[in-house]
Motif scaffolding. Structure first.
Motif, PDB file in Angstrom:
ATOM      1  N   ALA A   5       0.829  -1.212   0.000  1.00 39.33           N
ATOM      2  CA  ALA A   5       0.000   0.000   0.000  1.00 39.33           C
ATOM      3  C   ALA A   5       0.861   1.257   0.000  1.00 39.33           C
ATOM      4  CB  ALA A   5      -0.921  -0.009   1.216  1.00 39.33           C
ATOM      5  N   ALA A   6       1.942   1.257   0.792  1.00 45.21           N
ATOM      6  CA  ALA A   6       2.818   2.423   0.843  1.00 45.21           C
ATOM      7  C   ALA A   6       3.459   2.690  -0.517  1.00 45.21           C
ATOM      8  CB  ALA A   6       3.889   2.216   1.907  1.00 45.21           C
ATOM      9  N   GLU A   7       3.900   1.633  -1.159  1.00 45.35           N
ATOM     10  CA  GLU A   7       4.526   1.797  -2.487  1.00 45.35           C
ATOM     11  C   GLU A   7       3.508   2.270  -3.515  1.00 45.35           C
ATOM     12  OE1 GLU A   7       7.566   1.685  -3.274  1.00 45.35           O
ATOM     13  OE2 GLU A   7       8.608   0.578  -1.696  1.00 45.35           O
ATOM     14  N   ARG A   8       2.293   1.720  -3.456  1.00 45.10           N
ATOM     15  CA  ARG A   8       1.276   2.064  -4.455  1.00 45.10           C
ATOM     16  C   ARG A   8       0.751   3.487  -4.264  1.00 45.10           C
ATOM     17  NH1 ARG A   8      -2.552  -0.845  -7.446  1.00 45.10           N
ATOM     18  NH2 ARG A   8      -0.937  -2.442  -7.495  1.00 45.10           N
ATOM     19  N   TYR A   9       0.434   3.859  -3.025  1.00 45.84           N
ATOM     20  CA  TYR A   9      -0.238   5.134  -2.778  1.00 45.84           C
ATOM     21  C   TYR A   9       0.714   6.300  -2.530  1.00 45.84           C
ATOM     22  CZ  TYR A   9      -4.225   2.000  -2.094  1.00 45.84           C
ATOM     23  OH  TYR A   9      -5.200   1.046  -2.261  1.00 45.84           O
ATOM     24  N   PHE A  10       1.862   6.022  -1.881  1.00 47.13           N
ATOM     25  CA  PHE A  10       2.742   7.121  -1.472  1.00 47.13           C
ATOM     26  C   PHE A  10       4.131   7.033  -2.096  1.00 47.13           C
ATOM     27  CE2 PHE A  10      -0.083   6.170   2.249  1.00 47.13           C
ATOM     28  CZ  PHE A  10      -0.943   7.240   2.064  1.00 47.13           C
ATOM     29  N   HIS A  11       4.381   5.977  -2.889  1.00 47.45           N
ATOM     30  CA  HIS A  11       5.645   5.810  -3.608  1.00 47.45           C
ATOM     31  C   HIS A  11       6.843   5.849  -2.666  1.00 47.45           C
ATOM     32  CE1 HIS A  11       3.047   6.421  -7.049  1.00 47.45           C
ATOM     33  NE2 HIS A  11       2.682   7.590  -6.567  1.00 47.45           N
ATOM     34  N   LYS A  12       6.699   5.132  -1.560  1.00 48.90           N
ATOM     35  CA  LYS A  12       7.774   5.039  -0.582  1.00 48.90           C
ATOM     36  C   LYS A  12       7.606   3.730   0.188  1.00 48.90           C
ATOM     37  CE  LYS A  12       6.478   8.770   1.678  1.00 48.90           C
ATOM     38  NZ  LYS A  12       6.352   9.810   2.754  1.00 48.90           N
ATOM     39  N   PRO A  13       8.666   3.233   0.822  1.00 49.29           N
ATOM     40  CA  PRO A  13       8.525   2.006   1.621  1.00 49.29           C
ATOM     41  C   PRO A  13       7.770   2.280   2.922  1.00 49.29           C
ATOM     42  CG  PRO A  13      10.753   2.864   1.794  1.00 49.29           C
ATOM     43  CD  PRO A  13      10.061   3.693   0.742  1.00 49.29           C
ATOM     44  N   ALA A  14       7.293   1.212   3.547  1.00 51.93           N
ATOM     45  CA  ALA A  14       6.474   1.353   4.744  1.00 51.93           C
ATOM     46  C   ALA A  14       7.243   1.926   5.921  1.00 51.93           C
ATOM     47  CB  ALA A  14       5.884  -0.011   5.127  1.00 51.93           C
ATOM     48  N   ASN A  15       8.562   1.800   5.932  1.00 50.75           N
ATOM     49  CA  ASN A  15       9.329   2.350   7.061  1.00 50.75           C
ATOM     50  C   ASN A  15       9.498   3.859   6.982  1.00 50.75           C
ATOM     51  OD1 ASN A  15      11.214   2.616   5.005  1.00 50.75           O
ATOM     52  ND2 ASN A  15      12.719   1.238   5.923  1.00 50.75           N
ATOM     53  N   GLN A  16       8.995   4.475   5.898  1.00 44.02           N
ATOM     54  CA  GLN A  16       9.079   5.932   5.761  1.00 44.02           C
ATOM     55  C   GLN A  16       7.717   6.625   5.850  1.00 44.02           C
ATOM     56  OE1 GLN A  16      11.271   7.018   2.211  1.00 44.02           O
ATOM     57  NE2 GLN A  16      12.982   5.640   2.694  1.00 44.02           N
ATOM     58  N   LEU A  17       6.694   5.883   6.213  1.00 48.26           N
ATOM     59  CA  LEU A  17       5.355   6.473   6.292  1.00 48.26           C
ATOM     60  C   LEU A  17       5.262   7.461   7.452  1.00 48.26           C
ATOM     61  CD1 LEU A  17       3.083   3.357   5.644  1.00 48.26           C
ATOM     62  CD2 LEU A  17       3.456   5.289   4.104  1.00 48.26           C
ATOM     63  N   SER A  18       4.570   8.551   7.208  1.00 51.06           N
ATOM     64  CA  SER A  18       4.345   9.551   8.250  1.00 51.06           C
ATOM     65  C   SER A  18       3.128   9.170   9.085  1.00 51.06           C
ATOM     66  CB  SER A  18       4.118  10.923   7.616  1.00 51.06           C
ATOM     67  OG  SER A  18       2.883  10.926   6.887  1.00 51.06           O
ATOM     68  N   THR A  19       2.900   9.919  10.151  1.00 46.85           N
ATOM     69  CA  THR A  19       1.732   9.680  11.001  1.00 46.85           C
ATOM     70  C   THR A  19       0.436   9.844  10.208  1.00 46.85           C
ATOM     71  OG1 THR A  19       2.913  10.405  12.985  1.00 46.85           O
ATOM     72  CG2 THR A  19       0.501  10.463  13.061  1.00 46.85           C
ATOM     73  N   ALA A  20       0.364  10.886   9.395  1.00 51.08           N
ATOM     74  CA  ALA A  20      -0.847  11.144   8.615  1.00 51.08           C
ATOM     75  C   ALA A  20      -1.093  10.043   7.587  1.00 51.08           C
ATOM     76  CB  ALA A  20      -0.742  12.503   7.921  1.00 51.08           C
ATOM     77  N   GLU A  21      -0.024   9.571   6.947  1.00 48.81           N
ATOM     78  CA  GLU A  21      -0.174   8.506   5.948  1.00 48.81           C
ATOM     79  C   GLU A  21      -0.584   7.189   6.604  1.00 48.81           C
ATOM     80  OE1 GLU A  21       3.180  10.291   2.825  1.00 48.81           O
ATOM     81  OE2 GLU A  21       3.741   8.889   4.417  1.00 48.81           O
ATOM     82  N   ALA A  22       0.009   6.872   7.754  1.00 49.75           N
ATOM     83  CA  ALA A  22      -0.370   5.654   8.478  1.00 49.75           C
ATOM     84  C   ALA A  22      -1.829   5.718   8.903  1.00 49.75           C
ATOM     85  CB  ALA A  22       0.536   5.471   9.695  1.00 49.75           C
ATOM     86  N   ALA A  23      -2.262   6.880   9.368  1.00 47.07           N
ATOM     87  CA  ALA A  23      -3.654   7.054   9.801  1.00 47.07           C
ATOM     88  C   ALA A  23      -4.616   6.923   8.625  1.00 47.07           C
ATOM     89  CB  ALA A  23      -3.824   8.414  10.473  1.00 47.07           C
ATOM     90  N   LEU A  24      -4.211   7.389   7.457  1.00 42.59           N
ATOM     91  CA  LEU A  24      -5.070   7.283   6.274  1.00 42.59           C
ATOM     92  C   LEU A  24      -5.226   5.817   5.870  1.00 42.59           C
ATOM     93  CD1 LEU A  24      -6.673   8.662   4.041  1.00 42.59           C
ATOM     94  CD2 LEU A  24      -4.539   8.922   2.753  1.00 42.59           C
ATOM     95  N   LEU A  25      -4.146   5.056   5.875  1.00 42.14           N
ATOM     96  CA  LEU A  25      -4.228   3.634   5.528  1.00 42.14           C
ATOM     97  C   LEU A  25      -5.094   2.881   6.528  1.00 42.14           C
ATOM     98  CD1 LEU A  25      -0.558   2.743   4.467  1.00 42.14           C
ATOM     99  CD2 LEU A  25      -2.543   3.085   3.001  1.00 42.14           C
ATOM    100  N   ALA A  26      -4.911   3.180   7.809  1.00 42.07           N
ATOM    101  CA  ALA A  26      -5.715   2.510   8.837  1.00 42.07           C
ATOM    102  C   ALA A  26      -7.179   2.900   8.727  1.00 42.07           C
ATOM    103  CB  ALA A  26      -5.182   2.860  10.223  1.00 42.07           C
ATOM    104  N   GLY A  27      -7.446   4.127   8.335  1.00 47.73           N
ATOM    105  CA  GLY A  27      -8.820   4.605   8.249  1.00 47.73           C
ATOM    106  C   GLY A  27      -9.631   3.961   7.144  1.00 47.73           C
TER     107      GLY A  27
END
Length: 247
Positions: free
Chosen positions: A182-204
């Motif tokens: 999901a991180a690669e598809r939506y934010f073009h970055k690996p999961a270890n670089q996700l921000s708080t806002a991006e993590a919250a969006l995926l969880a939401g």
């Protein structure tokens, strides 16, 4: 009468042997996944089987989409991700033993009210049991199997492993499974670089990842994201999940 008793004992013996074999097989399955990443889940196979197909070169039918799935250790995922999942899905995850009976009672009461949208009361542990070991669908047999596997993983896995499995196999979009994909598809970055806002969006978007899209979030997805972020702050940030991060 004697023959009936003889056949009855034979049938009972066969039944017990079958039950013992099923129990030992399920036990071995759960123990293997304590250390080994699942190559796929039943839902992944179902999505793959029902993927649209079209004609490629030379008129050969080819699949129109592929499953995106890349299993990562919890150490290779930003700590905001497990925190966001707990804040969104199961805030008692670190305290219960697989079931949140208060949440189940609330879900039953809500679902019994006419005109209300159906809600679930499943914990993260129950969702892992369902996603990893069971087929897609709704039935009493499946719910019983879900409860059975929930007990097994709570007994045989750590909370860290349950969370690690959840964030890797949860469906986060059409044919997208796990936070790394999901991180690669939506934010073009690996999961270890996700921000708080991006993590919250995926969880939401997890309750309905085919309706709420992290790639193009609408007002409902943004509202869920803000709610998850509030819950993350209320829980105390990543210090709340220190136990599973350091396990």
């Amino acid at each position: 009468m004697t023959d009936y008793k003889k056949y009855g004992r034979q049938a009972m013996r066969i039944l017990l042997q079958v039950m013992a074999a099923l129990f030992l097989t399920s036990l071995a399955w759960v123990l293997v996944y304590r250390w080994v990443a699942p190559p796929a889940t039943w839902l992944m196979l179902d999505r793959r089987a029902h993927a649209p197909v079209g004609k490629g070169y030379y008129g050969i039918r080819e699949e129109g989409r592929r499953i995106s799935y890349d299993f990562k250790s919890l150490d290779d995922v930003a700590p905001q991700v497990p925190l966001a999942l707990i804040a969104a899905e199961d805030q008692l995850f670190l305290k219960h033993h697989g079931f949140d009976f208060n949440a189940l009672q609330r879900a039953v009461k809500t679902n019994m009210q006419e005109g209300h949208k159906l809600v679930g009361g499943s914990t993260i542990s129950q969702q892992v049991a369902k996603n990893v070991f069971l087929w897609h669908g709704r039935s009493y047999v499946r719910k019983a199997a879900e409860a059975y596997f929930t007990v097994l993983i709570e007994l045989l896995w750590s909370k860290r492993r349950i969370m690690e499995m959840y964030l890797n196999v949860a469906e986060m979009g059409d044919c997208i499974f796990g936070v790394e994909a999901a991180a690669e598809r939506y934010f073009h970055k690996p999961a270890n670089q996700l921000s708080t806002a991006e993590a919250a969006l995926l969880a939401g978007v997890l309750p309905n990842p085919l309706r709420f899209r992290a790639s193009n979030p609408g007002p409902a997805a943004r509202a869920k994201q803000r709610r998850v972020m509030r819950n993350m702050r209320r829980l105390g940030g990543t210090t709340y999940i220190r136990a599973i991060l350091e396990d």
